[in-house]
Enzyme design. Structure first.
Site, PDB file in Angstrom:
ATOM      1  N   SER A 235     -79.539  26.962  -5.690  1.00 60.56           N
ATOM      2  CA  SER A 235     -78.565  25.880  -5.512  1.00 60.56           C
ATOM      3  C   SER A 235     -78.957  24.968  -4.365  1.00 60.56           C
ATOM      4  O   SER A 235     -79.574  25.411  -3.385  1.00 60.56           O
ATOM      5  CB  SER A 235     -77.208  26.521  -5.217  1.00 60.56           C
ATOM      6  OG  SER A 235     -76.330  25.578  -4.671  1.00 60.56           O
TER       7      SER A 235
ATOM      8  N   TYR B  52     -71.875  31.720  -0.293  1.00 61.34           N
ATOM      9  CA  TYR B  52     -72.497  31.363  -1.577  1.00 61.34           C
ATOM     10  C   TYR B  52     -73.960  30.966  -1.343  1.00 61.34           C
ATOM     11  O   TYR B  52     -74.871  31.476  -2.000  1.00 61.34           O
ATOM     12  CB  TYR B  52     -71.723  30.207  -2.227  1.00 61.34           C
ATOM     13  CG  TYR B  52     -72.410  29.626  -3.445  1.00 61.34           C
ATOM     14  CD1 TYR B  52     -72.583  30.394  -4.594  1.00 61.34           C
ATOM     15  CD2 TYR B  52     -72.886  28.317  -3.447  1.00 61.34           C
ATOM     16  CE1 TYR B  52     -73.234  29.861  -5.707  1.00 61.34           C
ATOM     17  CE2 TYR B  52     -73.520  27.781  -4.550  1.00 61.34           C
ATOM     18  CZ  TYR B  52     -73.700  28.559  -5.680  1.00 61.34           C
ATOM     19  OH  TYR B  52     -74.337  28.039  -6.777  1.00 61.34           O
TER      20      TYR B  52
HETATM   21  N1  LIG Z   1     -72.805  23.795 -11.873  1.00 60.24           N
HETATM   22  C1  LIG Z   1     -73.407  23.435 -10.738  1.00 60.24           C
HETATM   23  O1  LIG Z   1     -73.202  22.327 -10.215  1.00 60.24           O
HETATM   24  C2  LIG Z   1     -74.389  24.365 -10.074  1.00 60.24           C
HETATM   25  C3  LIG Z   1     -75.050  23.900  -8.926  1.00 60.24           C
HETATM   26  C4  LIG Z   1     -75.970  24.744  -8.303  1.00 60.24           C
HETATM   27  C5  LIG Z   1     -76.213  26.000  -8.808  1.00 60.24           C
HETATM   28  N2  LIG Z   1     -75.543  26.426  -9.914  1.00 60.24           N
HETATM   29  C6  LIG Z   1     -75.833  27.771 -10.415  1.00 60.24           C
HETATM   30  O2  LIG Z   1     -76.130  27.681 -11.790  1.00 60.24           O
HETATM   31  C7  LIG Z   1     -75.689  28.861 -12.460  1.00 60.24           C
HETATM   32  C8  LIG Z   1     -74.770  28.506 -13.619  1.00 60.24           C
HETATM   33  O3  LIG Z   1     -73.679  27.772 -13.091  1.00 60.24           O
HETATM   34  P1  LIG Z   1     -72.492  27.229 -13.983  1.00 60.24           P
HETATM   35  O4  LIG Z   1     -72.024  25.966 -13.394  1.00 60.24           O
HETATM   36  O5  LIG Z   1     -72.885  27.290 -15.415  1.00 60.24           O
HETATM   37  O6  LIG Z   1     -71.386  28.338 -13.680  1.00 60.24           O
HETATM   38  P2  LIG Z   1     -70.373  29.088 -14.662  1.00 60.24           P
HETATM   39  O7  LIG Z   1     -69.410  29.816 -13.782  1.00 60.24           O
HETATM   40  O8  LIG Z   1     -69.815  28.149 -15.647  1.00 60.24           O
HETATM   41  O9  LIG Z   1     -71.304  30.118 -15.402  1.00 60.24           O
HETATM   42  C9  LIG Z   1     -71.615  31.384 -14.883  1.00 60.24           C
HETATM   43  C10 LIG Z   1     -71.299  32.420 -15.946  1.00 60.24           C
HETATM   44  O10 LIG Z   1     -71.700  33.697 -15.423  1.00 60.24           O
HETATM   45  C11 LIG Z   1     -70.723  34.640 -15.796  1.00 60.24           C
HETATM   46  N3  LIG Z   1     -70.744  35.723 -14.808  1.00 60.24           N
HETATM   47  C12 LIG Z   1     -70.318  35.666 -13.519  1.00 60.24           C
HETATM   48  N4  LIG Z   1     -70.466  36.878 -12.948  1.00 60.24           N
HETATM   49  C13 LIG Z   1     -71.025  37.695 -13.890  1.00 60.24           C
HETATM   50  C14 LIG Z   1     -71.407  39.052 -13.896  1.00 60.24           C
HETATM   51  N5  LIG Z   1     -71.269  39.838 -12.808  1.00 60.24           N
HETATM   52  N6  LIG Z   1     -71.939  39.565 -15.035  1.00 60.24           N
HETATM   53  C15 LIG Z   1     -72.083  38.782 -16.146  1.00 60.24           C
HETATM   54  N7  LIG Z   1     -71.718  37.500 -16.195  1.00 60.24           N
HETATM   55  C16 LIG Z   1     -71.205  36.961 -15.079  1.00 60.24           C
HETATM   56  C17 LIG Z   1     -69.404  33.889 -15.790  1.00 60.24           C
HETATM   57  O11 LIG Z   1     -68.433  34.511 -16.625  1.00 60.24           O
HETATM   58  C18 LIG Z   1     -69.820  32.513 -16.281  1.00 60.24           C
HETATM   59  O12 LIG Z   1     -69.622  32.387 -17.682  1.00 60.24           O
HETATM   60  C19 LIG Z   1     -75.022  29.724 -11.398  1.00 60.24           C
HETATM   61  O13 LIG Z   1     -75.987  30.632 -10.919  1.00 60.24           O
HETATM   62  C20 LIG Z   1     -74.669  28.732 -10.318  1.00 60.24           C
HETATM   63  O14 LIG Z   1     -74.602  29.349  -9.062  1.00 60.24           O
HETATM   64  C21 LIG Z   1     -74.641  25.635 -10.563  1.00 60.24           C
END
Ligand SMILES: NC(=O)c1ccc[n+]([C@@H]2O[C@H](COP(=O)([O-])OP(=O)(O)OC[C@H]3O[C@@H](n4cnc5c(N)ncnc54)[C@H](O)[C@@H]3O)[C@@H](O)[C@H]2O)c1
Length: 328
Positions: free
Chosen positions: A131, A156
């Site tokens: 991130s 985080y």
């Molecule tokens: N969306 C953003 O702007 C952004 C920015 C930087 C990094 N990220 C990273 O990208 C990745 C995806 O982000 P996103 O926005 O799609 O988030 P999101 O929360 O929509 O998706 C994450 C998914 O992981 C699942 N999850 C969480 N804990 C879990 C566990 N212990 N076991 C199994 N499943 C689990 C959740 O149910 C969810 O469906 C994450 O790692 C997030 O940290 C996202």
């Protein structure tokens, strides 16, 4: 390719699965469908992926930190070629409320996924989400992967930086090719309810004030979902070409490389909705950063990554999806 995606019911995971299935790949999806935000949205995304996938998509409802359940997949995943670890406890603000969720999923879960990945005989790449938050309060912009990142300002961010260090260890010890992707504020259709575009849209439509932190004096590198997915796919299709003595570990920024003010972002949402917001100006939140801005030169050079979507194009597409999904 046969790709194992964790977090497949999430915003980015489901969008990636849709793209991979549409282009003829097989996907094994894992998610625990936790209730950090509306589970119905996660189920709807999963339904969409299942319908698109037909026989090429298999889903397992598993917590990635559950070692036994995860290692139980080893046999059925023997022909997986790529692992993309997107499951995480996201959100900077929630890490002040529930720190243990971050340790469990982003650290323990990450190690379990890496352990499973290294046992897969056909594995070509392990790709994982990091991130922009790892840059903490860095003031030098744009943020480069060569910048120092040892001063995280939220748990985080600390867990995401830990993932990068753990990945390096797996690359060093087991020669497992690991690529970390530092995503910059992703938005678009099927987005997350805890993020600005969704939250502001829903509050404006409900005549509720929108929380505007640091009096709106913040800048973000907002990245449209299709650009993020094109970036991930570019990485998956490009195996590492390294010298035999190099550790197979790499890190890239995936952003839009355009930093926008929060107020301009809000104004695009207002325009797309045809309705003004009521602002609730609030002080800076603990753990938050003032600006993000991605240096994407290396990502362009190595993968031909070329984000094209401006917020003027992306926000109306998000709002259109929001209205349709919620029947507004
Ligand atoms: N969306 C953003 O702007 C952004 C920015 C930087 C990094 N990220 C990273 O990208 C990745 C995806 O982000 P996103 O926005 O799609 O988030 P999101 O929360 O929509 O998706 C994450 C998914 O992981 C699942 N999850 C969480 N804990 C879990 C566990 N212990 N076991 C199994 N499943 C689990 C959740 O149910 C969810 O469906 C994450 O790692 C997030 O940290 C996202």
């Amino acid at each position: 390719m046969k790709i194992l995606i964790t977090g497949v019911a999430g915003f980015i995971g489901s969008s990636l699965a849709m793209e991979l299935l549409a282009t003829g790949h097989e996907v094994v999806g894992i998610d625990n469908l936790n209730d950090y935000y509306d589970v119905n949205l996660k189920k709807a995304r999963l339904e969409r992926v299942s319908s698109a996938g037909k026989g090429a998509f298999v889903f397992h409802k598993i917590n990635i930190a559950d070692k036994e359940a995860m290692f139980g997949l080893e046999d059925s995943c023997r022909d997986v070629t790529h692992v993309v670890n997107l499951a995480a406890q996201p959100g900077v603000r929630y890490s002040l409320i529930n720190p243990f969720a971050y340790a469990e999923t982003n650290v323990m879960g990450f190690v379990v996924v890496a352990e499973l990945a290294r046992r897969l005989p056909k594995l070509e790449q392990f790709v994982y989400a990091s991130s922009s938050s790892v840059y903490g309060g860095n003031t030098k912009t744009p943020f480069s992967v060569d910048d120092p990142v040892e001063k995280p300002v939220s748990l985080y961010a600390a867990t995401k930086r830990s993932d990068e260090l753990i990945a390096h260890t797996y690359a060093h010890l087991y020669k497992m090719p690991c690529t970390g992707l530092r995503f910059f504020t992703v938005y678009g259709p099927w987005g997350r309810p805890d993020m600005a575009a969704y939250l502001f849209t829903s509050n404006i439509l409900a005549d509720k004030p929108i929380p505007v932190f640091n009096n709106g004096e913040m800048r973000r590198d907002f990245t449209y979902i299709d650009d993020i997915i094109a970036g991930i796919v570019g990485v998956l299709k490009n195996p590492m070409r390294l010298q035999p003595d190099q550790v197979p570990c790499r890190l890239y920024n995936i952003g839009n490389s355009q930093t926008e003010t929060l107020m301009d972002y809000i104004s695009e949402i207002e325009k797309a909705l045809g309705k003004g917001a009521v602002y609730n100006f609030l002080p800076m939140q603990a753990g938050d950063v003032y600006e993000t801005f991605a240096d994407i030169e290396a990502t362009k050079r190595d993968f031909g990554y070329a984000p094209t979507t401006t917020i003027q194009e992306g926000i109306p597409r998000f709002v259109e999806w929001y209205k349709e999904f919620h029947g507004v």
